[in-house]
Design a protein around this motif. Structure first.
Motif: not given
Length: 462
Positions: A138-160
């Protein structure tokens, strides 16, 4: 993975509408990929299942002893969720800073996505009294999710473009909730008919957990093919808040301090972030602890819980799109404030739900579904307006500290309240403070001035 694209500036876009739409459609699919983890793993199955596994390992007084620390078995899941954010708090700022410095978000997104998907698939092996394995995954999956969402969300200002972001963000959330609903239907078929399929109830749960990891990994391929890396010219020491050198996780704490120090140069952005961290902590705790509350306090069976969360997923699609329309008319800030009022009333009502009465739990689930997706999608879109150019991933690392079920203070309060009182009703009502305080803090943020102070164009309505 991509390098420099022929179009797109450091932040914002110069692409044609057709080019932007292609990337946006790929971007949406990561919500489709990852949301089954939030719905099936965090919200439905893992909390009650891991709690039962911990109880199987508990002593006569009902305590387990991870690292020699006495922990009530019923609190173990909530504490594990809190622990995941401590790891994420070190990893997210470092990943965000490296992504901004190099302009290579996609390789980092891919690494985080597949580490999380692998940990989730590994939950198939969680059985017997292996509560420590469950907590670790759970700790590994949740932390990985958080890191991936940082990078995913950071695309938003660049694609819209700025006036597109409310709609683009809401479509992503809506697609994610649609994926969650689809997976929950499959889960319900397997779980309710597990004897027909020749598997035990526990095995059915473990299959559902692992399937979420396989889904996450398979659909993550689409955004990794569609999204394009953009370099960030001139991002370095001269700009302040520069990335801490070095790639070890030990640098993460110093990078977080550096990011927060840089955010002091944008106090209105920081004020919004503080408000968001407070109210979204409450949102995420409700998401992660609702099934525990339903099973342990209200005495509801797993089939009822799956059906209720499925209702949340379906209504959240309509809620996300409907609140986006409200935001176009009234502005994102006012719409979010309205949703926080609804959250407060809903959680207050949850305290009084009678046990073993599924119909009232379904009513509560419907109310949550109508405000869940919209409050999250509009918050993400609004924050993207407040981020200085060239700092998208770094700032979203701070934003992500309280997103997608990785909040630590809410689960900690929930777990401590239960540990001290032994009553899940006291634990659930304690979460009201996050929505009330978040409303007060957000109401005080002048968002139009905040957008302008970040150096971004101010939309006509925000």
């Amino acid at each position: 993975m991509g390098t420099d694209t022929a179009y797109g500036a450091a932040a914002g876009t110069t692409a044609t509408p057709a080019e932007r739409q292609r990337e946006q459609r790929g971007w949406y699919v990561y919500d489709w990929a990852v949301s089954v983890y939030s719905s099936s793993v965090l919200t439905v199955f893992l909390g009650p299942y891991l709690t039962e596994v911990a109880k199987a390992a508990a002593d006569a007084e009902g305590y387990v002893h991870p690292l020699g620390i006495p922990v009530r078995a019923g609190s173990f899941f909530a504490y594990a969720v809190s622990a995941s954010i401590l790891l994420a708090a070190l990893a997210m700022p470092l990943a965000g800073a490296v992504a901004d410095r190099t302009g290579r978000k996609k390789p980092l997104l891919g690494a985080a996505a597949y580490l999380g998907a692998g940990a989730t698939a590994g939950m198939f092996f969680l059985d017997g009294d292996r509560y420590l394995l469950g907590g670790f995954l759970l700790v590994v999956a949740n932390a990985s999710l958080a890191v991936s969402m940082v990078l995913y969300n950071a695309f938003l200002p660049q694609i819209a473009e700025p006036d597109e972001r409310d709609a683009v963000s809401s479509r992503g959330w809506a697609l994610g909730y649609a994926a969650g609903a689809l997976m929950l239907i499959a889960n319900l078929v397997l779980y309710a008919g597990h004897e027909t399929f020749g598997v035990s109830e526990g095995t059915a749960v473990r299959i559902c957990l692992a399937a979420a990891g396989l889904w996450w990994g398979a659909f993550a391929l689409v955004p990794l093919r569609r999204l394009r890396d953009r370099r960030t010219p001139g991002h370095g020491p001269a700009q302040g808040g520069s990335p801490v050198r070095g790639g070890s996780l030990g640098q993460g704490g110093r990078q977080l301090v550096a990011t927060l120090r840089d955010m002091r140069r944008h106090p209105l952005t920081l004020a919004f972030l503080v408000a968001y961290l407070v109210y979204n902590d409450g949102v995420q705790t409700v998401i992660t602890q609702a099934s525990v509350y339903g099973s342990q306090e209200l005495g509801l069976d797993q089939t009822t819980l799956i059906s209720a969360i499925l209702l949340v997923q379906i209504l959240a699609v309509a809620g996300a799109l409907g609140m986006a329309r409200l935001a176009r008319r009234y502005g994102a800030k006012r719409t979010i404030l309205g949703s926080l009022v609804a959250w407060t009333v809903t959680i207050g009502a949850g305290y009084f739900l009678p046990a073993e009465t599924p119909v009232w739990f379904f009513v509560l689930a419907a109310a949550i579904g109508m405000v869940l997706g919209g409050s999250q999608a509009l918050s993400r879109a609004l924050f993207s307006q407040l981020v200085p150019r060239g700092k998208e991933a770094e700032y979203f690392s701070a934003y992500e500290l309280s997103d997608r079920g990785t909040s630590w203070l809410g689960p900690l309060l929930f777990g401590l309240t239960y540990q001290l009182t032994g009553d899940y009703r006291d634990a659930i009502i304690s979460l009201v403070v996050f929505f009330v305080l978040g409303f007060v803090l957000l109401a005080r943020v002048p968002v139009r001035r905040a957008v302008a102070a970040a150096g971004n164009p101010v939309p006509d309505r925000i």
